[in-house]
Design a protein around this motif. Structure first.
Motif, PDB file in Angstrom:
ATOM      1  N   TYR A   1      39.566   4.614  33.594  1.00 25.52           N
ATOM      2  CA  TYR A   1      40.969   4.456  33.982  1.00 25.52           C
ATOM      3  C   TYR A   1      41.161   3.590  35.218  1.00 25.52           C
ATOM      4  O   TYR A   1      42.268   3.176  35.516  1.00 25.52           O
ATOM      5  N   ARG A   2      40.086   3.258  35.900  1.00 23.56           N
ATOM      6  CA  ARG A   2      40.183   2.294  37.009  1.00 23.56           C
ATOM      7  C   ARG A   2      40.213   0.869  36.472  1.00 23.56           C
ATOM      8  O   ARG A   2      40.935   0.017  36.960  1.00 23.56           O
ATOM      9  N   TYR A   3      39.429   0.609  35.427  1.00 22.89           N
ATOM     10  CA  TYR A   3      39.253  -0.762  34.965  1.00 22.89           C
ATOM     11  C   TYR A   3      39.940  -1.093  33.637  1.00 22.89           C
ATOM     12  O   TYR A   3      40.039  -2.267  33.287  1.00 22.89           O
TER      13      TYR A   3
ATOM     14  N   VAL B   1      44.237   2.019  29.270  1.00 20.18           N
ATOM     15  CA  VAL B   1      44.102   2.630  27.956  1.00 20.18           C
ATOM     16  C   VAL B   1      45.465   2.972  27.364  1.00 20.18           C
ATOM     17  O   VAL B   1      45.649   2.936  26.156  1.00 20.18           O
ATOM     18  N   GLY B   2      46.404   3.316  28.231  1.00 20.39           N
ATOM     19  CA  GLY B   2      47.709   3.787  27.759  1.00 20.39           C
ATOM     20  C   GLY B   2      47.617   5.272  27.438  1.00 20.39           C
ATOM     21  O   GLY B   2      46.569   5.884  27.558  1.00 20.39           O
ATOM     22  N   PRO B   3      48.724   5.841  26.991  1.00 26.83           N
ATOM     23  CA  PRO B   3      48.678   7.262  26.628  1.00 26.83           C
ATOM     24  C   PRO B   3      47.834   7.487  25.383  1.00 26.83           C
ATOM     25  O   PRO B   3      47.837   6.668  24.469  1.00 26.83           O
ATOM     26  N   LEU B   4      47.099   8.578  25.364  1.00 26.22           N
ATOM     27  CA  LEU B   4      46.268   8.946  24.207  1.00 26.22           C
ATOM     28  C   LEU B   4      46.700  10.326  23.723  1.00 26.22           C
ATOM     29  O   LEU B   4      46.406  11.329  24.371  1.00 26.22           O
ATOM     30  N   GLY B   5      47.398  10.387  22.617  1.00 29.68           N
ATOM     31  CA  GLY B   5      47.876  11.666  22.108  1.00 29.68           C
ATOM     32  C   GLY B   5      48.707  12.371  23.175  1.00 29.68           C
ATOM     33  O   GLY B   5      49.651  11.796  23.703  1.00 29.68           O
ATOM     34  N   PRO B   6      48.306  13.591  23.549  1.00 31.94           N
ATOM     35  CA  PRO B   6      49.069  14.319  24.563  1.00 31.94           C
ATOM     36  C   PRO B   6      48.751  13.892  25.997  1.00 31.94           C
ATOM     37  O   PRO B   6      49.411  14.324  26.937  1.00 31.94           O
ATOM     38  N   LEU B   7      47.752  13.038  26.171  1.00 31.90           N
ATOM     39  CA  LEU B   7      47.338  12.625  27.514  1.00 31.90           C
ATOM     40  C   LEU B   7      48.226  11.495  28.025  1.00 31.90           C
ATOM     41  O   LEU B   7      48.577  10.583  27.286  1.00 31.90           O
ATOM     42  N   PRO B   8      48.536  11.525  29.330  1.00 30.51           N
ATOM     43  CA  PRO B   8      49.365  10.457  29.899  1.00 30.51           C
ATOM     44  C   PRO B   8      48.552   9.185  30.134  1.00 30.51           C
ATOM     45  O   PRO B   8      47.317   9.196  30.057  1.00 30.51           O
ATOM     46  N   ASN B   9      49.234   8.111  30.427  1.00 31.93           N
ATOM     47  CA  ASN B   9      48.570   6.887  30.835  1.00 31.93           C
ATOM     48  C   ASN B   9      48.078   7.087  32.271  1.00 31.93           C
ATOM     49  O   ASN B   9      48.871   7.216  33.190  1.00 31.93           O
ATOM     50  N   MET B  10      46.774   7.115  32.455  1.00 32.59           N
ATOM     51  CA  MET B  10      46.205   7.394  33.775  1.00 32.59           C
ATOM     52  C   MET B  10      45.615   6.147  34.436  1.00 32.59           C
ATOM     53  O   MET B  10      44.842   6.250  35.378  1.00 32.59           O
ATOM     54  N   TYR B  11      45.978   4.992  33.948  1.00 26.91           N
ATOM     55  CA  TYR B  11      45.490   3.738  34.525  1.00 26.91           C
ATOM     56  C   TYR B  11      45.874   3.666  36.000  1.00 26.91           C
ATOM     57  O   TYR B  11      47.036   3.833  36.360  1.00 26.91           O
ATOM     58  N   GLU B  12      44.901   3.424  36.840  1.00 31.25           N
ATOM     59  CA  GLU B  12      45.120   3.349  38.284  1.00 31.25           C
ATOM     60  C   GLU B  12      44.120   2.334  38.849  1.00 31.25           C
ATOM     61  O   GLU B  12      42.990   2.688  39.191  1.00 31.25           O
ATOM     62  N   PRO B  13      44.509   1.056  38.940  1.00 35.09           N
ATOM     63  CA  PRO B  13      43.563  -0.008  39.278  1.00 35.09           C
ATOM     64  C   PRO B  13      43.277  -0.166  40.768  1.00 35.09           C
ATOM     65  O   PRO B  13      43.157  -1.285  41.263  1.00 35.09           O
ATOM     66  N   VAL B  14      43.191   0.923  41.491  1.00 36.51           N
ATOM     67  CA  VAL B  14      42.898   0.863  42.925  1.00 36.51           C
ATOM     68  C   VAL B  14      41.846   1.904  43.279  1.00 36.51           C
ATOM     69  O   VAL B  14      41.644   2.871  42.565  1.00 36.51           O
TER      70      VAL B  14
ATOM     71  N   PRO C   1      40.177   6.526  49.404  1.00 32.42           N
ATOM     72  CA  PRO C   1      39.063   7.375  49.847  1.00 32.42           C
ATOM     73  C   PRO C   1      38.757   8.580  48.944  1.00 32.42           C
ATOM     74  O   PRO C   1      37.592   8.833  48.632  1.00 32.42           O
ATOM     75  N   GLU C   2      39.772   9.326  48.525  1.00 38.26           N
ATOM     76  CA  GLU C   2      39.517  10.510  47.703  1.00 38.26           C
ATOM     77  C   GLU C   2      38.940  10.140  46.340  1.00 38.26           C
ATOM     78  O   GLU C   2      38.041  10.804  45.827  1.00 38.26           O
ATOM     79  N   LYS C   3      39.472   9.076  45.756  1.00 38.65           N
ATOM     80  CA  LYS C   3      38.983   8.627  44.456  1.00 38.65           C
ATOM     81  C   LYS C   3      37.538   8.153  44.566  1.00 38.65           C
ATOM     82  O   LYS C   3      36.695   8.458  43.718  1.00 38.65           O
ATOM     83  N   THR C   4      37.245   7.426  45.638  1.00 34.64           N
ATOM     84  CA  THR C   4      35.884   6.943  45.870  1.00 34.64           C
ATOM     85  C   THR C   4      34.927   8.111  46.073  1.00 34.64           C
ATOM     86  O   THR C   4      33.827   8.134  45.497  1.00 34.64           O
ATOM     87  N   ALA C   5      35.331   9.096  46.882  1.00 37.59           N
ATOM     88  CA  ALA C   5      34.477  10.271  47.124  1.00 37.59           C
ATOM     89  C   ALA C   5      34.194  11.012  45.822  1.00 37.59           C
ATOM     90  O   ALA C   5      33.050  11.411  45.554  1.00 37.59           O
ATOM     91  N   SER C   6      35.225  11.175  45.012  1.00 39.81           N
ATOM     92  CA  SER C   6      35.056  11.858  43.736  1.00 39.81           C
ATOM     93  C   SER C   6      34.121  11.081  42.818  1.00 39.81           C
ATOM     94  O   SER C   6      33.213  11.655  42.200  1.00 39.81           O
ATOM     95  N   ALA C   7      34.322   9.779  42.726  1.00 41.95           N
ATOM     96  CA  ALA C   7      33.479   8.958  41.842  1.00 41.95           C
ATOM     97  C   ALA C   7      32.022   8.978  42.294  1.00 41.95           C
ATOM     98  O   ALA C   7      31.110   9.088  41.459  1.00 41.95           O
ATOM     99  N   LEU C   8      31.793   8.883  43.596  1.00 40.84           N
ATOM    100  CA  LEU C   8      30.419   8.921  44.102  1.00 40.84           C
ATOM    101  C   LEU C   8      29.772  10.285  43.858  1.00 40.84           C
ATOM    102  O   LEU C   8      28.606  10.366  43.462  1.00 40.84           O
TER     103      LEU C   8
END
Length: 143
Positions: free
Chosen positions: A87-89, A92-105, A108-115
């Motif tokens: 969802y960073r790169y 995808v758009g919405p998938l069934g009941p899931l929202p569009n979670m695209y976030e191209p940035v 700090p919190e996202k980086t910590a979680s990914a690492l």
């Protein structure tokens, strides 16, 4: 304590720590993402991830000698890092009941979680393989 047992304890601690970071970040960010919704909000998905990661960390500390526990920890960490990278790169758009979670940035919190998820994926895989190998050696009379 054997080298393999010590290595397994270290892997348990490292994986549990990584999953704990993952759980904390997702729980902390969840309210901020409740507005991104389809049938299910992104905040709800973050809460599910936080719960799964916390459960994985607890299970590792309590029953980390079981192959299934390592498989669960690996699945949670790998799914988390896979989702954040997807969802960073990719939009995808919405998938069934899931929202569009695209976030191209990155922030700090996202980086910590990914690492943490990436580290947890690697340490959980190592723990899974070591645990499986030890279990197989104990049950296979040919070895």
């Amino acid at each position: 304590m054997s080298t393999a047992a010590l290595a397994l304890w270290l892997l348990r601690l490292l994986t549990a720590a990584a999953l704990t970071v993952d759980a904390y970040v997702h729980a902390d960010l969840a309210p901020s993402f409740d507005y991104i919704r389809n049938d299910i909000s992104q905040g709800t998905l973050f809460r599910i991830e936080a719960g799964a990661a916390a459960l994985g960390a607890a299970l590792l500390l309590l029953a980390g000698r079981r192959v299934a526990v390592w498989a669960f920890a690996f699945a949670v960490a790998a799914a988390g890092v896979g989702a954040v990278l997807l969802y960073r790169y990719v939009d995808v758009g919405p998938l069934g009941p899931l929202p569009n979670m695209y976030e191209p940035v990155w922030y700090p919190e996202k980086t910590a979680s990914a690492l943490a998820e990436a580290a947890g994926t690697a340490t959980a895989l190592a723990g899974l393989l070591l645990t499986y190998h030890q279990r197989r050696r104990r049950t296979d009379p040919a070895e």
